[in-house]
Design an enzyme around this catalytic site. Sequence first.
Site, PDB file in Angstrom:
ATOM      1  N   LEU A  14       0.816  -1.306  -0.052  1.00 42.99           N
ATOM      2  CA  LEU A  14       0.079   0.086  -0.127  1.00 42.99           C
ATOM      3  C   LEU A  14       1.119   1.354  -0.025  1.00 42.99           C
ATOM      4  O   LEU A  14       2.097   1.271   0.559  1.00 42.99           O
ATOM      5  CB  LEU A  14      -0.914   0.081   1.345  1.00 42.99           C
ATOM      6  CG  LEU A  14      -1.921  -1.220   1.315  1.00 42.99           C
ATOM      7  CD1 LEU A  14      -2.541  -0.974   2.669  1.00 42.99           C
ATOM      8  CD2 LEU A  14      -2.618  -1.423   0.147  1.00 42.99           C
ATOM      9  N   ASP A  15       0.341   2.313  -0.640  1.00 36.26           N
ATOM     10  CA  ASP A  15       0.942   3.745  -0.511  1.00 36.26           C
ATOM     11  C   ASP A  15       0.512   4.580   0.649  1.00 36.26           C
ATOM     12  O   ASP A  15      -0.238   3.903   1.543  1.00 36.26           O
ATOM     13  CB  ASP A  15       0.991   4.338  -1.822  1.00 36.26           C
ATOM     14  CG  ASP A  15      -0.751   4.654  -2.091  1.00 36.26           C
ATOM     15  OD1 ASP A  15      -1.394   4.646  -1.164  1.00 36.26           O
ATOM     16  OD2 ASP A  15      -0.939   5.045  -3.313  1.00 36.26           O
ATOM     17  N   THR A  16       1.145   5.464   0.732  1.00 37.57           N
ATOM     18  CA  THR A  16       0.622   6.571   1.814  1.00 37.57           C
ATOM     19  C   THR A  16      -0.785   6.820   2.155  1.00 37.57           C
ATOM     20  O   THR A  16      -1.273   6.945   3.156  1.00 37.57           O
ATOM     21  CB  THR A  16       1.383   7.613   1.956  1.00 37.57           C
ATOM     22  OG1 THR A  16       1.284   8.557   0.891  1.00 37.57           O
ATOM     23  CG2 THR A  16       3.028   7.491   1.980  1.00 37.57           C
ATOM     24  N   GLY A  18      -3.047   4.514   1.512  1.00 31.48           N
ATOM     25  CA  GLY A  18      -3.807   3.355   2.001  1.00 31.48           C
ATOM     26  C   GLY A  18      -4.282   2.607   0.798  1.00 31.48           C
ATOM     27  O   GLY A  18      -5.373   1.557   1.219  1.00 31.48           O
ATOM     28  N   HIS A  19      -3.960   2.709  -0.314  1.00 34.22           N
ATOM     29  CA  HIS A  19      -4.240   1.924  -1.418  1.00 34.22           C
ATOM     30  C   HIS A  19      -3.143   1.348  -2.337  1.00 34.22           C
ATOM     31  O   HIS A  19      -2.063   1.534  -2.134  1.00 34.22           O
ATOM     32  CB  HIS A  19      -5.139   2.557  -2.294  1.00 34.22           C
ATOM     33  CG  HIS A  19      -5.078   3.864  -2.936  1.00 34.22           C
ATOM     34  ND1 HIS A  19      -4.100   4.074  -3.841  1.00 34.22           N
ATOM     35  CD2 HIS A  19      -5.464   5.000  -2.617  1.00 34.22           C
ATOM     36  CE1 HIS A  19      -3.931   5.383  -3.995  1.00 34.22           C
ATOM     37  NE2 HIS A  19      -4.565   6.031  -3.504  1.00 34.22           N
TER      38      HIS A  19
END
Length: 138
Positions: A14-16, A18-19
Site C-alpha cells: 500500500l501507498d501512503t 492506504g491503497h
Amino acid sequence: MTFSVDVTVRGYELDTQGHLNQAVYLQYAEHARWELLRAAGLPQEKLLADGIGPVALEVTVKFRRELRGGERVRVTCRFDYGTGKTFTLEQRVIKEDGTVAAEITGVGGVLDLTARRLVPDPRGRLAALADNPGLLTG
C-alpha cells in the site's frame, strides 16, 4: 481463452493513501503472465533451456478503482497473436464484486537470448515447447 490467478492485496504493497501502490499493479500483471506460461508447461527454466524468454515491449495501465489491503482480486491474462514478431497482452485486475480495478494492455515478444532478437513466430515457438499450448491462445 483468458487465464486468471487470484491475489490478495498485502499491507506492505500500500501507498501512503492506504491503497495499492501503482507499481504493484504491474507486478500483479507480471505474476499472472508467468503463471499462464507455467500452467501451459513453460516454466522459466524450460524457456531458458531453449534459449528464449518473454519480453514486454510496451505496457499501459488504466487505473479504474482503488484497491485496499486485504482485498482479493483476480488478475486475468490473454495473449492475442497476429502476424509478425509481437503479440498483444490484455489483462484486468478484477475485484470480488466484479468491478474492474485496472486494465493492463501491452505488446510482448519472445527474445532469442543468443541473437538478442525477437523470434519471428512467437506463437509457434511457444506452442512447440508447451505441454498445454491451448492456454497460450487468446
